[in-house]
Scaffold this motif. Structure first.
Motif, mmCIF file in Angstrom:
data_model
loop_
_atom_site.group_PDB
_atom_site.id
_atom_site.type_symbol
_atom_site.label_atom_id
_atom_site.label_comp_id
_atom_site.label_asym_id
_atom_site.label_seq_id
_atom_site.Cartn_x
_atom_site.Cartn_y
_atom_site.Cartn_z
ATOM 1 N N GLU A 86 -8.881 0.236 2.171
ATOM 2 C CA GLU A 86 -8.297 -1.014 1.686
ATOM 3 C C GLU A 86 -8.873 -2.262 2.344
ATOM 4 O O GLU A 86 -8.437 -3.375 2.079
ATOM 5 N N SER A 124 -2.079 0.835 -4.328
ATOM 6 C CA SER A 124 -2.575 0.284 -3.073
ATOM 7 C C SER A 124 -3.117 -1.128 -3.241
ATOM 8 O O SER A 124 -3.341 -1.840 -2.262
ATOM 9 N N ALA A 179 0.831 -1.196 0.000
ATOM 10 C CA ALA A 179 0.000 0.000 0.000
ATOM 11 C C ALA A 179 0.860 1.237 0.000
ATOM 12 O O ALA A 179 1.865 1.329 0.691
ATOM 13 N N TRP A 235 -6.325 -8.628 5.325
ATOM 14 C CA TRP A 235 -7.416 -8.084 4.523
ATOM 15 C C TRP A 235 -8.699 -8.835 4.850
ATOM 16 O O TRP A 235 -8.712 -10.067 4.874
ATOM 17 N N GLU A 254 -6.552 5.123 5.175
ATOM 18 C CA GLU A 254 -6.199 4.234 4.069
ATOM 19 C C GLU A 254 -6.555 2.778 4.393
ATOM 20 O O GLU A 254 -6.935 2.016 3.500
ATOM 21 N N GLN A 255 -6.488 2.387 5.653
ATOM 22 C CA GLN A 255 -6.871 1.019 6.016
ATOM 23 C C GLN A 255 -8.377 0.799 5.879
ATOM 24 O O GLN A 255 -8.814 -0.305 5.542
ATOM 25 N N ARG A 277 -3.751 5.260 -5.606
ATOM 26 C CA ARG A 277 -4.857 4.295 -5.537
ATOM 27 C C ARG A 277 -4.477 2.975 -6.194
ATOM 28 O O ARG A 277 -4.708 1.895 -5.630
ATOM 29 N N TYR A 281 -7.293 -6.148 -4.249
ATOM 30 C CA TYR A 281 -8.148 -5.067 -3.757
ATOM 31 C C TYR A 281 -7.270 -3.961 -3.205
ATOM 32 O O TYR A 281 -6.247 -4.219 -2.574
ATOM 33 N N GLY A 282 -7.703 -2.714 -3.457
ATOM 34 C CA GLY A 282 -6.990 -1.557 -2.939
ATOM 35 C C GLY A 282 -7.961 -0.564 -2.341
ATOM 36 O O GLY A 282 -8.879 -0.930 -1.618
ATOM 37 N N MET A 283 -7.774 0.710 -2.631
ATOM 38 C CA MET A 283 -8.593 1.767 -2.043
ATOM 39 C C MET A 283 -9.958 1.829 -2.714
ATOM 40 O O MET A 283 -10.206 2.637 -3.612
#
Length: 431
Positions: A174, A356, A39, A222, A170-171, A353, A366-368
């Motif tokens: 995400e 991430s 990230a 995650w 950000e967590q 983005r 998967y990201g933001m």
């Protein structure tokens, strides 16, 4: 939208974005895998969105991008119709855009179970967890403007969040916060079943989530949780000083010319005409763990003697920022192209983005509030009655949107994901 695809498809906040099954189903052997880049560490310095289609270099074409196979429209049409018939969905839609070719628009079946008016590509549907990409984009715009920092603790913007002094913005984006997913709470599910027209306030949803201990330490792993995105929606409203539906309209829909897309007001159960009705088997409570019907009920559903429930106008406020949006296939296509290209973000923020994105399944990540399925970026969405997929391949400029109005299926599959998987398998079969 999903409660947890990793476990099963569930009507209440079904699989879609949980990404496990959705992403697993879409994992494409041989195609470019999702990025394993950690990230991004950017705290988002203030900047102004470019607003241009050229913005966002985080998903630029590369020489390693998989090639698109030459697939005839007739081949896709036949496969689409056969799959929709096999899944026994009342209606389904597919929209495929490829450079140098006319758009392929396919519509199968009827808006209502048992007959009636034919489905059209322009029909409105509830798009479930695709809504999360709207919430995430609004938060990233606020970060560009210096109103929020991606590394800031949640406690800076909201009191009473478990581990709020250690969970970052950000967590939340995400899905790495560890906050309990309120849609797994049995009492909450019973409450939704008891009054499906109830108007849920975001604070009520968060109260349910916060009554449970976090499932893991912030950043440890995650895990898909709708709580993350509802919490981000409340923060966006606080910082922008507007209802979330207006934030989306001002920041996202109007700049892109989306006139058929909306986040409904919390007290609205309406869906604009023309629309396809949405159907699902079971109740919220009965599908917490799985939407797979018992063998006798599954046989009856397949025989047509067990009817699903019409969920079309159940109040979607229980999903809010995490999944209560409404749109059409053409406008989802416009939106996912903007999402994948970074049209509404600066180049730096789009790069943040895209970087991430981390692997959650083989060849899917998967990201933001953005998912990657092989070469495509986008999301999936499901809530009772509707399942949708939107994906954009920026390297080849290919866009794919699918939806169906029976979701999840009685055998636990997500129909739009199955349709997308079918088409993606044909498009990338040569890679």
């Amino acid at each position: 939208m999903t409660r947890a695809r990793p476990l099963a498809t569930t009507p209440a906040l079904a699989p879609a974005a949980a990404l496990a099954a959705a992403a697993l189903a879409l994992a494409l052997a041989g195609c470019t895998p999702a990025s394993t880049t950690p990230a991004a560490s950017s705290s988002a310095s203030p900047s102004t969105p470019t607003g241009g289609a050229e913005a966002g270099s985080g998903a630029s074409p590369s020489s390693s991008a998989p090639a698109i196979a030459k697939v005839s429209d007739d081949e896709i049409r036949t496969a689409f119709n056969d799959a929709a018939k096999e899944m026994q969905v009342p209606g389904a839609v597919l929209l495929l855009k490829r450079p140098g070719q006319p758009n392929l628009e396919l519509a199968y079946g009827t808006r209502e179970r048992g007959g009636g008016e034919a489905v059209t590509v322009g029909d409105h549907i509830r798009v479930g967890s695709n809504t999360k990409t709207w919430t995430g984009t609004a938060i990233l715009q606020l970060a560009q403007e210096g109103k929020i920092g991606l590394k800031d603790p949640v406690s800076k913007y909201r009191d009473g969040v478990p581990n709020g002094d250690r969970i970052t913005i950000e967590q939340l984006l995400e899905m790495r916060s560890g906050l309990y997913n309120y849609t797994f709470d049995p009492d909450w599910n019973r409450a939704v079943d008891a009054d499906r027209m109830r108007v849920w306030k975001p604070d009520e949803l968060l109260k349910v989530a916060f009554s449970h201990a976090p499932t893991f330490d912030p950043g440890a792993k995650w895990e898909y949780s709708n709580t993350n995105t509802v919490l981000l929606g409340t923060i966006a409203e606080k910082l922008d000083g507007k209802p979330l539906e207006q934030i989306f309209r001002d920041r996202l829909f109007t700049p892109l010319g989306l006139t058929e897309t909306q986040l409904p007001a919390p007290d609205s159960s309406a869906i604009a005409a023309p629309f396809a009705r949405g159907y699902s088997y079971g109740t919220f409570e009965s599908t917490i763990e799985t939407s797979l019907l018992p063998p006798d009920q599954l046989a009856s559903a397949r025989a047509g003697t067990l009817a699903p429930t019409d969920y079309t106008q159940v109040n979607p406020s229980w999903a809010w920022a995490a999944g209560s949006g409404i749109s059409t296939a053409p406008e989802l296509a416009t939106w996912v192209e903007a999402l994948g290209s970074g049209r509404l973000l600066s180049a730096d923020m789009q790069r943040t983005r895209m970087e991430s994105i981390q692997m959650t399944q083989p060849n899917a990540g998967y990201g933001m509030n953005i998912a990657q399925f092989g070469a495509m970026y986008g999301h999936t969405g499901e809530l009772p009655g509707y399942n949708s997929f939107m994906g954009y391949d920026p390297a080849n400029r290919v866009t794919l949107v699918t939806w169906a109005n029976l979701a999840p299926l009685p055998d636990n599959r997500a129909p739009a994901t199955e349709l997308a998987k079918l088409v993606i398998g044909k498009l990338y079969r040569a890679s």
